[in-house]
Scaffold this active site. Structure first.
Site, PDB file in Angstrom:
ATOM      1  NE  ARG A   1      -4.299  -1.607   1.532  1.00  0.00           N
ATOM      2  CZ  ARG A   1      -5.241  -2.061   2.331  1.00  0.00           C
ATOM      3  NH1 ARG A   1      -5.195  -1.810   3.615  1.00  0.00           N
ATOM      4  NH2 ARG A   1      -6.241  -2.759   1.846  1.00  0.00           N
TER       5      ARG A   1
ATOM      6  CE  LYS B   1     -23.414 -16.527   2.935  1.00  0.00           C
ATOM      7  NZ  LYS B   1     -23.755 -15.734   4.107  1.00  0.00           N
TER       8      LYS B   1
ATOM      9  N   GLY C   1     -12.494  -8.016  -3.065  1.00  0.00           N
ATOM     10  CA  GLY C   1     -12.550  -9.068  -2.050  1.00  0.00           C
ATOM     11  C   GLY C   1     -11.443 -10.094  -2.134  1.00  0.00           C
TER      12      GLY C   1
ATOM     13  N   GLY D   1     -13.437  -3.580  -1.135  1.00  0.00           N
ATOM     14  CA  GLY D   1     -14.800  -3.060  -1.039  1.00  0.00           C
ATOM     15  C   GLY D   1     -15.082  -1.991  -2.078  1.00  0.00           C
TER      16      GLY D   1
HETATM   17  P1  AMP Z   1     -16.163 -13.996  -1.399  1.00  0.00           P
HETATM   18  O1  AMP Z   1     -15.667 -13.200  -0.225  1.00  0.00           O
HETATM   19  O2  AMP Z   1     -17.634 -13.949  -1.612  1.00  0.00           O
HETATM   20  O3  AMP Z   1     -15.354 -13.735  -2.659  1.00  0.00           O
HETATM   21  O4  AMP Z   1     -15.934 -15.514  -1.010  1.00  0.00           O
HETATM   22  C1  AMP Z   1     -14.672 -16.042  -0.787  1.00  0.00           C
HETATM   23  C2  AMP Z   1     -14.795 -17.320  -0.001  1.00  0.00           C
HETATM   24  O5  AMP Z   1     -15.582 -18.255  -0.705  1.00  0.00           O
HETATM   25  C3  AMP Z   1     -13.463 -17.969   0.254  1.00  0.00           C
HETATM   26  O6  AMP Z   1     -13.176 -17.893   1.611  1.00  0.00           O
HETATM   27  C4  AMP Z   1     -13.672 -19.406  -0.200  1.00  0.00           C
HETATM   28  O7  AMP Z   1     -13.175 -20.347   0.709  1.00  0.00           O
HETATM   29  C5  AMP Z   1     -15.176 -19.526  -0.283  1.00  0.00           C
HETATM   30  N1  AMP Z   1     -15.616 -20.560  -1.221  1.00  0.00           N
HETATM   31  C6  AMP Z   1     -15.287 -20.693  -2.501  1.00  0.00           C
HETATM   32  N2  AMP Z   1     -15.860 -21.785  -3.035  1.00  0.00           N
HETATM   33  C7  AMP Z   1     -16.572 -22.373  -2.060  1.00  0.00           C
HETATM   34  C8  AMP Z   1     -17.390 -23.567  -1.978  1.00  0.00           C
HETATM   35  N3  AMP Z   1     -17.556 -24.350  -3.032  1.00  0.00           N
HETATM   36  N4  AMP Z   1     -17.971 -23.838  -0.797  1.00  0.00           N
HETATM   37  C9  AMP Z   1     -17.790 -23.038   0.273  1.00  0.00           C
HETATM   38  N5  AMP Z   1     -17.046 -21.926   0.260  1.00  0.00           N
HETATM   39  C10 AMP Z   1     -16.442 -21.573  -0.891  1.00  0.00           C
END
Ligand code: AMP
Length: 393
Positions: free
Chosen positions: A35, A196, A352, A375
């Site tokens: 940074r 999600k 993220g 973010g």
């Molecule tokens: P995000 O912050 O929404 O980008 O999500 C990232 C997180 O999603 C990471 O910590 C991953 O471990 C999790 N992740 C990715 N694929 C899967 C999966 N198939 N089942 C559960 N968690 C997942």
């Protein structure tokens, strides 16, 4: 909107909002200097013009004036990275700060104490912002990581300046995203992964009209698979979003966007790196098993799409990359994006967790651009305007 290059800083003091919210070790050493390095080009430009720089930042989430969050801990690292001995003042507003800011000469740099020692910073307090504005002649915002927050130093302070500009880092972030979302080159591919659907809905809806291919992976893929009638075992799912998932697929089809979902998955019975795994079709996962990574056929399919893309946006891992056993899909994707970049594609990683994945596997230096603000980038991908950027207009 002006950029820092629109100004000559000779004999001027630039008040620069930087993002020095760096990780510190137990001994208060800076664990990752990226940074600080990110802010360097803007600071050097001011000094080379013959001006001086007053730097302001937050560090962590202090409650009051907690010593462990003092920016004094990072003065040496900042001096080191910039190649100039940086001065420090133990306040960010008021008499001492004003005196220190008035005493710096062209070529010199002053670092202010943590902005968040004052609760007014996060509240976007007017009077506090006005006090900050006394510390420089031209305001520069180069803190992309906090540009989505309407804080005193990132947004409110701008109104007290006639002369204001975005720094080179902020400019690069905006230009990189613009290159992806308003590209004349095609095909444009977005890879969305992560946990999600709910956290990515607005992103999907905003980027659909701008992409040719949409790869959906990670945990969020299962909501789409189940909505299409697939059997997903114990995999992550958001049941209440199944209709929305079908809706997104319909919209994509109507807009001629090709959606690529995984066709197979690395499945396991336990959320554990050492657990037994097998490969199953994504829509026929055994009861009691869950999919935690993209399977080999999916990786191959995604590789073909990436290989044919001119512009690539990557947001979110394809599996639980934090565990070695379930990192292969994410690593394979990173390798394909690297290859495509070498062959002339433009690739942007941002928003993220994909940034930490890219760093963990060493892809950060091999893609065209890695966003510095999780973010903030996510909000830009959602089509929102950022208060820190709007304030410069
Ligand atoms: P995000 O912050 O929404 O980008 O999500 C990232 C997180 O999603 C990471 O910590 C991953 O471990 C999790 N992740 C990715 N694929 C899967 C999966 N198939 N089942 C559960 N968690 C997942």
């Amino acid at each position: 909107m002006k950029t820092i290059n629109d100004y000559n800083f000779k004999d001027k003091r630039a008040l620069i909002r930087v993002d020095f919210n760096v990780p510190l070790t137990k001994d208060f050493e800076v664990a990752d200097r990226s940074r600080i390095e990110g802010a360097k080009p803007s600071i050097i430009k001011v000094l080379e013009d013959g001006g001086s720089a007053v730097l302001m930042s937050h560090l962590g989430r202090p409650e009051g004036k907690e010593e462990k969050y003092s920016l004094n801990h990072i003065v040496n690292a900042v001096s080191d990275v910039l190649g100039v001995k940086v001065k420090f003042v133990e306040d960010c507003v008021g008499k001492d700060a004003e005196a220190a800011a008035s005493e710096i000469h062209p070529g010199e740099i002053l670092l202010l104490e943590n902005l968040r020692y004052y609760s007014e910073e996060k509240k976007g307090d007017d009077a506090f912002a006005e006090k900050l504005s006394k510390l420089g002649d031209i305001y520069v915002n180069d803190a992309f990581g906090t540009a989505h927050r309407a804080h005193a130093s990132t947004t409110v302070v701008a109104k007290y300046f006639e002369d204001k500009a975005m720094g080179l880092l902020l400019q690069k972030e905006i230009e990189s995203l613009d290159k992806v979302l308003n590209s004349t080159e095609k095909p444009v591919t977005a890879v969305l992964g992560g946990a999600k659907v709910s956290s990515k809905i607005t992103v999907i809806e905003n980027i659909l009209p701008k992409v040719d291919h949409l790869i959906i992976g990670g945990g969020m893929a299962f909501t789409f698979i189940k909505a299409q009638g697939g059997k997903i075992g114990e995999s992550l799912v958001e049941d209440d979003l199944q209709n929305l998932a079908l809706d997104i697929l319909k919209k994509a089809e109507a807009q001629n966007v090709k959606v690529h979902l995984p066709v197979d998955s690395v499945v396991t019975q336990q959320f554990d790196n050492e657990a037994e795994t097998k490969i199953e079709p994504i829509n026929a996962i055994s009861d009691g098993w869950m999919g935690l990574d993209a399977g080999p056929q999916s990786r191959e399919n995604f590789a073909k799409v990436i290989g044919g893309s001119k512009i690539i946006l990557w947001n979110g891992p394809l599996g639980v990359f934090e565990m070695d056993t379930f990192s292969k899909g994410t690593v394979a994707l990173g390798e394909e994006i690297t290859k495509a970049t070498e062959q002339g594609a433009f690739s942007l990683v941002g928003g993220g967790d994909s940034v930490s994945a890219a760093k963990q596997f060493g892809f950060d230096s091999k893609v065209s651009y890695v966003s510095t603000g999780g973010g903030a980038m996510l909000e830009m991908l959602e089509g929102k305007s950022l208060p820190g950027i709007d304030a410069l207009k």
